[in-house]
Design an enzyme around this catalytic site. Sequence first.
Site, PDB file in Angstrom:
ATOM      1  N   HIS A 209       0.928  -1.152   0.054  1.00  0.00           N
ATOM      2  CA  HIS A 209      -0.155  -0.093  -0.110  1.00  0.00           C
ATOM      3  C   HIS A 209       0.946   1.067  -0.414  1.00  0.00           C
ATOM      4  CE1 HIS A 209      -2.738   2.840   1.978  1.00  0.00           C
ATOM      5  NE2 HIS A 209      -3.392   2.237   0.755  1.00  0.00           N
ATOM      6  N   HIS A 213       1.108   3.924  -3.449  1.00  0.00           N
ATOM      7  CA  HIS A 213       1.097   5.550  -3.091  1.00  0.00           C
ATOM      8  C   HIS A 213       2.538   6.081  -2.918  1.00  0.00           C
ATOM      9  CE1 HIS A 213      -2.997   6.063  -1.832  1.00  0.00           C
ATOM     10  NE2 HIS A 213      -2.872   4.926  -1.333  1.00  0.00           N
ATOM     11  N   HIS A 238      -7.482   0.024  -4.889  1.00  0.00           N
ATOM     12  CA  HIS A 238      -8.571  -0.119  -3.917  1.00  0.00           C
ATOM     13  C   HIS A 238      -9.859  -0.847  -3.922  1.00  0.00           C
ATOM     14  CE1 HIS A 238      -5.620   3.373  -3.247  1.00  0.00           C
ATOM     15  NE2 HIS A 238      -5.943   2.710  -1.749  1.00  0.00           N
ATOM     16  N   GLU A 350     -10.187  10.939  -4.447  1.00  0.00           N
ATOM     17  CA  GLU A 350      -8.486  11.046  -4.036  1.00  0.00           C
ATOM     18  C   GLU A 350      -8.695  12.165  -2.691  1.00  0.00           C
ATOM     19  OE1 GLU A 350      -5.204   9.835  -5.510  1.00  0.00           O
ATOM     20  OE2 GLU A 350      -4.774   9.182  -4.242  1.00  0.00           O
ATOM     21  N   HIS A 365     -11.797  11.595  -0.013  1.00  0.00           N
ATOM     22  CA  HIS A 365     -10.939  10.425   0.604  1.00  0.00           C
ATOM     23  C   HIS A 365     -10.104  10.897   1.730  1.00  0.00           C
ATOM     24  CE1 HIS A 365      -7.496   8.342   0.238  1.00  0.00           C
ATOM     25  NE2 HIS A 365      -8.214   7.094   0.586  1.00  0.00           N
ATOM     26  N   HIS A 369     -10.007   9.828   6.188  1.00  0.00           N
ATOM     27  CA  HIS A 369      -8.046   9.148   6.602  1.00  0.00           C
ATOM     28  C   HIS A 369      -8.392  10.381   7.755  1.00  0.00           C
ATOM     29  CE1 HIS A 369      -7.039   5.714   4.619  1.00  0.00           C
ATOM     30  NE2 HIS A 369      -7.387   6.283   3.337  1.00  0.00           N
ATOM     31  N   HIS A 405     -13.042   3.162   3.258  1.00  0.00           N
ATOM     32  CA  HIS A 405     -12.863   2.152   1.252  1.00  0.00           C
ATOM     33  C   HIS A 405     -14.061   2.070   1.001  1.00  0.00           C
ATOM     34  CE1 HIS A 405      -9.424   4.040   0.351  1.00  0.00           C
ATOM     35  NE2 HIS A 405      -8.774   3.944   1.130  1.00  0.00           N
TER      36      HIS A 405
HETATM   37 CU1  CUO Z   1      -4.436   3.842  -0.094  1.00  0.00          CU
HETATM   38 CU2  CUO Z   1      -6.292   5.454   0.993  1.00  0.00          CU
HETATM   39  O1  CUO Z   1      -5.707   5.816  -0.395  1.00  0.00           O
HETATM   40  O2  CUO Z   1      -5.757   4.499   1.268  1.00  0.00           O
END
Ligand code: CUO
Length: 685
Positions: A209, A213, A238, A350, A365, A369, A405
């Site tokens: 993950h 990113h 995702h 996102e 998004h 978080h 998610h």
């Molecule tokens: Cu990879 Cu919400 O984007 O974690």
Amino acid sequence: MANNNVKFHGLLQRPYEPMFLPKSGGQVYFDLPNNYFTDRYRPLGQTLQNRFGSNVQTRIPLPNIAAPDISFAQSIPRRGGFSTFNEMHRRVAGQLIELFLNQSDPDNLCAVAAYCRDRVNGPMFQYALSVALQHRQDTANVPIPSFLEMFPDRFIDPAVFPQMQEEGRVVSQGDRMAIDIPMNYTASERELEQRMAYWREDIGVNLHHWHWHLVYPATGPDRVVRKDRRGELFYYMHRQIVARYNTERFANQLPRVLTFAHLREQIQEAYFPKIIRSSNNRTFPGRGRNQTLNDLNRVEDQVIVSISDMETWTGRIFEAIDNGFANAANGTRMPLDNQTGIDVLGNMIENSTLTVNVNYYGRLHNEGHNMLGYIHDPDNSFLEGFGVMADNTTAMRDPVFYRWHQHIDDIFERHKRRFKPYNRDELSNSDIEIESISAQLNRAGTKSNILLTFWQRSQVDLGTGLDFGPDGNAFATFTHIQHAPFTYRIKVKNDSNINKRGTVRIFIAPVTNESGQNIPFREQRRLMIELDNFAVNMNPGENNIVRRSDQSSVTIPYERTFRNVAASNIPSNDQFRFCNCGWPSHMLLPKGTPQGAMYDLFVMISNYNDDVVNQGFDENAPCNDSHSYCGLRDMLYPDARNMGFPFDRTVASSISSLKDFMRPYKNMATTPVQIRFTNTVISRV
Ligand code: CUO
């Protein structure tokens, strides 16, 4: 002269040890001109160099440079947290990436990076330098150490660190024992969600993950952010995580994850991560039961967002989806069509800097978080840092990640529902008939379509990440799920008299839910887990396609997830391009159950003419082996279809099973497969 790999590896290890300390277990030393030293050490510069710089094999003299202006980076404390979900952090990291990209050659980059390293936030430095190394042509082959090596504190129980320090201090290199990282240390069995801890807290999953990113940064110079179909890949990668998680829940007798759509509702699930930030010895805060979100007003972190902002943005995103177009910042209408709609929405939701209108559609998004990551201290009254949800390296540990998610995925699904089911032209492949498919363990005499999972104990060397720790290796063992390797066999008849090319698409999905009830196709469709995607040539007549599970286009091998860069002598040629993005191979299959859980294995061979992207692409070339979730470096995404095809769209209401779906098509096949889990631990040999 040291090569680039040695230099940059020196810069990327033990992030809080000053530059003047020897690197790579005492083998490498950077000779620093005086102005590289921070104020604390400058008066001692020569003494320190004499003390630490003797007896090293490789010396790297750094040139005198004009000190770069990095005052922009001071707003992020050197030893505090760094989060790519925090807008200010992303902006500052973007400036640092730009500075690194602008250096004329690797030597200058090395010098400027060495100057910055002791002055800026540790994880931000690692992040920015890793992104820059990956995105510069002249350093594209420099191996980037796994984040596990650089920041082991993000991934493992801190209880092992004192033991590792002791072992490293007392016992000499060759005799050191591995320290065991326990499983199941974050909750007791009374907490039902703990049944998924081995999955959420898997080191490889969290590394994947983070690397995803890293490859697809949301902010930074445009040439770094603007990648082919990045918004769509955000959605798809995702979505696959959520599908895999839900499928895994059924195997653990847990219902599918509840979507977190109503932001004012209590969140029943708690999570106490028990990991610490070793840069300042502060813990990642926990999240108690039945907490609710609050408006965030953390002025010091520049994280200011309200629940009603989030609701407004959600409403506008729904409006765009329902209208079939988005309002761009320049006043034009962006059609949300099949070709580009999902990509536009991915970047908008996102949100990345490619969003069409951040002022209108917001930052849904990412701020989700943050809201979840700061739920314990929304206005910074208690000076508590962020929880695991607000950090890409740790977010997948928390059960609420999947609830969030799932909601994000439901928004994308609202868009996907607007499209007509795929028609015959799109799904069929004339003259191609799959006669049979099977999956069989790579052991002679085993029965077809029975696959096995078990626990495996593996070892990693965490030596390079232990700041001020002992020289040399520091081994830890950990236990993770694994499957026995297997092979797909696909019999295909090509009824034409010419060679044909096709794309083989392999998926697996659960047949029953947590209580053993059949899953209707409208739900099963969204639980389809991609296992592989590859091109084949089919001669006229019978063809036998044989494909090993370890060739999967989704995964990277264990060695790539966990290999220690320092330990391996990696030449600087293209053969060893180090690409850490990819689902960890040990997590390819769902776990199954001790009695054997049933899954549908599905294979489709689509018409290559509709799949092909106009570029050369060799799946055997280094780094090209995990394109399904990670794309290809410097190339277009290698499959022209919508990601998730053929399961990304709804189907006619008359279709109630996978069999119904595929009945008209000879180029599709399915077979039941059983996955049996054995509750024993086997050591990796
Ligand atoms: Cu990879 Cu919400 O984007 O974690």
